[in-house]
Write a protein that holds these residues in place. Structure first.
Motif, PDB file in Angstrom:
ATOM      1  N   ASN A  14      -6.577   0.308  -6.926  1.00 54.48           N
ATOM      2  CA  ASN A  14      -7.774  -0.396  -6.322  1.00 54.48           C
ATOM      3  C   ASN A  14      -7.004  -1.687  -5.358  1.00 54.48           C
ATOM      4  OD1 ASN A  14      -9.595   1.382  -6.717  1.00 54.48           O
ATOM      5  ND2 ASN A  14     -10.085   0.560  -8.748  1.00 54.48           N
ATOM      6  N   ASP A  15      -6.017  -1.970  -5.651  1.00 49.91           N
ATOM      7  CA  ASP A  15      -5.288  -3.093  -5.187  1.00 49.91           C
ATOM      8  C   ASP A  15      -5.015  -2.958  -3.772  1.00 49.91           C
ATOM      9  OD1 ASP A  15      -4.066  -5.552  -4.325  1.00 49.91           O
ATOM     10  OD2 ASP A  15      -2.647  -5.561  -6.288  1.00 49.91           O
ATOM     11  N   HIS A  16      -5.687  -3.778  -2.841  1.00 51.02           N
ATOM     12  CA  HIS A  16      -5.381  -3.680  -1.443  1.00 51.02           C
ATOM     13  C   HIS A  16      -4.523  -4.578  -0.591  1.00 51.02           C
ATOM     14  CE1 HIS A  16      -7.692   0.293  -1.496  1.00 51.02           C
ATOM     15  NE2 HIS A  16      -8.734  -0.498  -2.083  1.00 51.02           N
ATOM     16  N   SER A  17      -3.935  -5.614  -1.323  1.00 54.87           N
ATOM     17  CA  SER A  17      -3.359  -7.004  -1.101  1.00 54.87           C
ATOM     18  C   SER A  17      -2.461  -6.704  -0.154  1.00 54.87           C
ATOM     19  CB  SER A  17      -3.074  -7.634  -2.277  1.00 54.87           C
ATOM     20  OG  SER A  17      -2.009  -6.916  -2.857  1.00 54.87           O
ATOM     21  N   ARG A  18      -1.781  -5.399  -0.024  1.00 49.09           N
ATOM     22  CA  ARG A  18      -0.553  -5.474   0.867  1.00 49.09           C
ATOM     23  C   ARG A  18      -0.905  -4.426   2.081  1.00 49.09           C
ATOM     24  NH1 ARG A  18       5.091  -6.428  -1.302  1.00 49.09           N
ATOM     25  NH2 ARG A  18       4.868  -7.795  -2.909  1.00 49.09           N
ATOM     26  N   GLU A  19      -2.209  -3.949   2.290  1.00 49.30           N
ATOM     27  CA  GLU A  19      -2.649  -2.840   3.244  1.00 49.30           C
ATOM     28  C   GLU A  19      -2.354  -3.252   4.732  1.00 49.30           C
ATOM     29  OE1 GLU A  19      -6.441  -1.423   2.441  1.00 49.30           O
ATOM     30  OE2 GLU A  19      -7.530  -3.509   3.072  1.00 49.30           O
ATOM     31  N   LEU A  20      -2.312  -4.591   4.824  1.00 50.04           N
ATOM     32  CA  LEU A  20      -2.343  -5.001   6.354  1.00 50.04           C
ATOM     33  C   LEU A  20      -0.819  -4.977   6.663  1.00 50.04           C
ATOM     34  CD1 LEU A  20      -4.546  -8.440   6.395  1.00 50.04           C
ATOM     35  CD2 LEU A  20      -5.055  -6.113   7.125  1.00 50.04           C
ATOM     36  N   LYS A  21       0.034  -5.012   5.716  1.00 46.64           N
ATOM     37  CA  LYS A  21       1.501  -4.745   6.143  1.00 46.64           C
ATOM     38  C   LYS A  21       2.185  -3.025   5.846  1.00 46.64           C
ATOM     39  CE  LYS A  21       2.406  -8.867   7.096  1.00 46.64           C
ATOM     40  NZ  LYS A  21       2.853  -9.275   8.367  1.00 46.64           N
ATOM     41  N   SER A  22       1.104  -2.279   5.475  1.00 46.29           N
ATOM     42  CA  SER A  22       1.395  -0.842   5.646  1.00 46.29           C
ATOM     43  C   SER A  22       1.987  -0.451   4.196  1.00 46.29           C
ATOM     44  CB  SER A  22       2.110  -0.250   6.734  1.00 46.29           C
ATOM     45  OG  SER A  22       1.199  -0.369   7.973  1.00 46.29           O
ATOM     46  N   VAL A  23       1.650  -1.377   3.102  1.00 48.24           N
ATOM     47  CA  VAL A  23       2.079  -1.016   1.880  1.00 48.24           C
ATOM     48  C   VAL A  23       1.234  -0.874   0.902  1.00 48.24           C
ATOM     49  CG1 VAL A  23       3.597  -2.134   0.094  1.00 48.24           C
ATOM     50  CG2 VAL A  23       4.205  -2.726   2.376  1.00 48.24           C
ATOM     51  N   ASP A  24       1.255   0.240   0.339  1.00 44.94           N
ATOM     52  CA  ASP A  24       0.240   0.659  -0.522  1.00 44.94           C
ATOM     53  C   ASP A  24       0.724   0.564  -1.990  1.00 44.94           C
ATOM     54  OD1 ASP A  24      -1.538   1.781   1.334  1.00 44.94           O
ATOM     55  OD2 ASP A  24      -0.557   3.667   1.037  1.00 44.94           O
ATOM     56  N   ILE A  25      -0.290   0.248  -3.150  1.00 43.34           N
ATOM     57  CA  ILE A  25       0.106  -0.141  -4.192  1.00 43.34           C
ATOM     58  C   ILE A  25      -0.257   1.189  -5.247  1.00 43.34           C
ATOM     59  CG2 ILE A  25      -0.045  -1.393  -6.342  1.00 43.34           C
ATOM     60  CD1 ILE A  25      -0.232  -3.800  -4.734  1.00 43.34           C
ATOM     61  N   CYS A  26       0.547   1.795  -5.870  1.00 41.43           N
ATOM     62  CA  CYS A  26       0.172   2.841  -6.582  1.00 41.43           C
ATOM     63  C   CYS A  26       0.664   2.842  -8.185  1.00 41.43           C
ATOM     64  CB  CYS A  26       1.067   4.310  -6.261  1.00 41.43           C
ATOM     65  SG  CYS A  26       0.465   4.947  -4.660  1.00 41.43           S
ATOM     66  N   SER A  27      -0.008   3.513  -9.053  1.00 43.79           N
ATOM     67  CA  SER A  27       0.412   3.410 -10.603  1.00 43.79           C
ATOM     68  C   SER A  27       1.810   4.195 -10.514  1.00 43.79           C
ATOM     69  CB  SER A  27      -0.695   4.280 -11.291  1.00 43.79           C
ATOM     70  OG  SER A  27      -0.007   4.596 -12.674  1.00 43.79           O
TER      71      SER A  27
END
Length: 400
Positions: free
Chosen positions: A341-354
């Motif tokens: 649920n962490d969307h802190s990097r979505e503006l740079k097209s970087v997703d965070i996954c487990s």
């Protein structure tokens, strides 16, 4: 973090630290740095700066004044090509964002290719270049068509010399792919639209497959139930049976598959995780949300690519004749990462996954049409020492 990154096959792995200086870097290394490494590694280092449309307009105004004064002070011959291209920067920034976020040296990358075209020092460079391009594009398809055509058997020794890995059509290691019409427009439409029904047996260009493949083998009993469930859902046939105890020879799903080392989808090469240290195995696929009105991008790792033959049982003779030539299905067995649920990097097209995979089910059986993009990944630990995966979605080169 840079040492843990897994980059796609057509991106260069940077081995020297960027702090040692930029001059040593070549064009392909700049490409990897700008598109792959920079968005992930510099978030906590570089300050956040926003370029406004007013800044763009002011910069364009100053560049125009600069070129005008150069023409007055010197002569028009001083206005080189690069100075002209600078006057188009304001348009490209509005279209693609700040210049440090996209690749600016596309033409420079092709200089080496152009210089290596042998024209015998004659004119008509364009014709020579296009002839070479067309030959390179279609020679793989020609070899496949010839090797799978019985009338071309006398020419197999000659073709074997041209394609060292080719196998005669009588070999058990060669599979005859269905000779169906391939349409690029239909391929792209199905490839980019998750709302279209895709079964996995849609026609692919012959050049997608390697010339040499492995003989059939049994799918593991752990993964086979997911393949069976996939066919039940895809063909709306909940009564399909497993191969162990079928009640009818036409109502079960076989467990024999042919594993592929790689597959080439119009220039983008994908591989299973066991090959090339995982490069080419990390992908994203688009799925429709539960309401069917939004697209969700899921990231996973291809465990292996495989071919499977399945002809759905039908009563209609005409339909049976039509589908029998479409029994070859091409799949990737993909394990999916859990979305955070962490969307802190979505503006740079970087997703965070487990860092952990979710439980496998029939959605691990992915038709290769559903691979939407190639990604780069990086291991990451949070402040609480939890392991995460950073995912950088990269431009898809097939349609560029």
């Amino acid at each position: 973090m840079a040492e843990t990154m897994v980059v796609p096959m057509d991106y260069v792995v940077l081995k020297l630290k960027i702090g040692k200086g930029f001059p040593y870097m070549k064009a392909d290394e700049w490409k990897s740095w700008v598109l792959v490494y920079l968005p992930i590694l510099l978030k906590a280092i570089l300050p956040i700066k926003i370029i406004t449309f007013s800044d763009i307009d002011n910069g364009h105004k100053f560049l125009q004044e600069f070129c005008t004064e150069c023409q007055h002070i010197y002569t028009p011959t001083i206005l080189i090509c690069n100075m002209h291209l600078h006057l188009h920067l304001h348009k490209t920034i509005r279209d693609f964002g700040p210049v440090y976020e996209y690749w600016l040296f596309g033409f420079e990358r092709y200089n080496g290719l152009l210089k290596n075209v042998n024209t015998n020092r004659k004119d008509s460079f364009e014709v020579t270049y296009m002839n070479n391009f067309v030959q390179d594009t279609f020679k793989g398809d020609f070899a496949h068509a010839a090797l799978t055509c019985p009338s071309q058997v006398p020419f197999l020794p000659l073709l074997a010399k041209l394609t060292a890995t080719a196998q005669p059509s009588t070999s058990k290691n060669t599979i005859t792919f269905p000779q169906r019409l391939f349409r690029l427009s239909a391929f792209i439409q199905a490839y980019s639209n998750p709302s279209l029904p895709v079964l996995g047996n849609e026609p692919l260009p012959p050049s997608a497959f390697p010339l040499h493949i492995k003989p059939p083998s049994a799918m593991s009993d752990i993964n086979y139930p997911h393949l069976l469930d996939y066919y039940k859902v895809a063909y709306c046939m909940p009564n399909l049976e497993g191969y162990q105890h079928p009640s009818s020879p036409f109502s079960f799903v076989d467990n024999q598959i042919i594993k592929l080392k790689s597959i080439n989808l119009l220039g983008q090469v994908y591989k299973g995780c066991k090959y090339a240290s995982g490069r080419g195995s990390f992908v994203q696929s688009l799925f429709l949300g539960s309401q069917g009105n939004n697209r969700l991008a899921y990231t996973g790792q291809i465990q292996y690519l495989f071919l499977h033959s399945f002809t759905p049982p039908v009563d209609n003779t005409e339909l049976q004749t039509r589908v029998v030539y479409q029994d070859k299905h091409v799949f990737a067995f993909v394990k999916w990462f859990q979305i955070e649920n962490d969307h802190s990097r979505e503006l740079k097209s970087v997703d965070i996954c487990s860092a952990d995979f979710i439980a496998c089910d029939f959605e691990c059986i992915l038709p290769v049409y559903r691979i939407s993009s190639v990604v780069a990944t990086c291991d990451y630990k949070t402040s609480t020492n939890n392991k995460k995966i950073l995912v950088n979605t990269l431009p898809h080169k097939q349609y560029n």
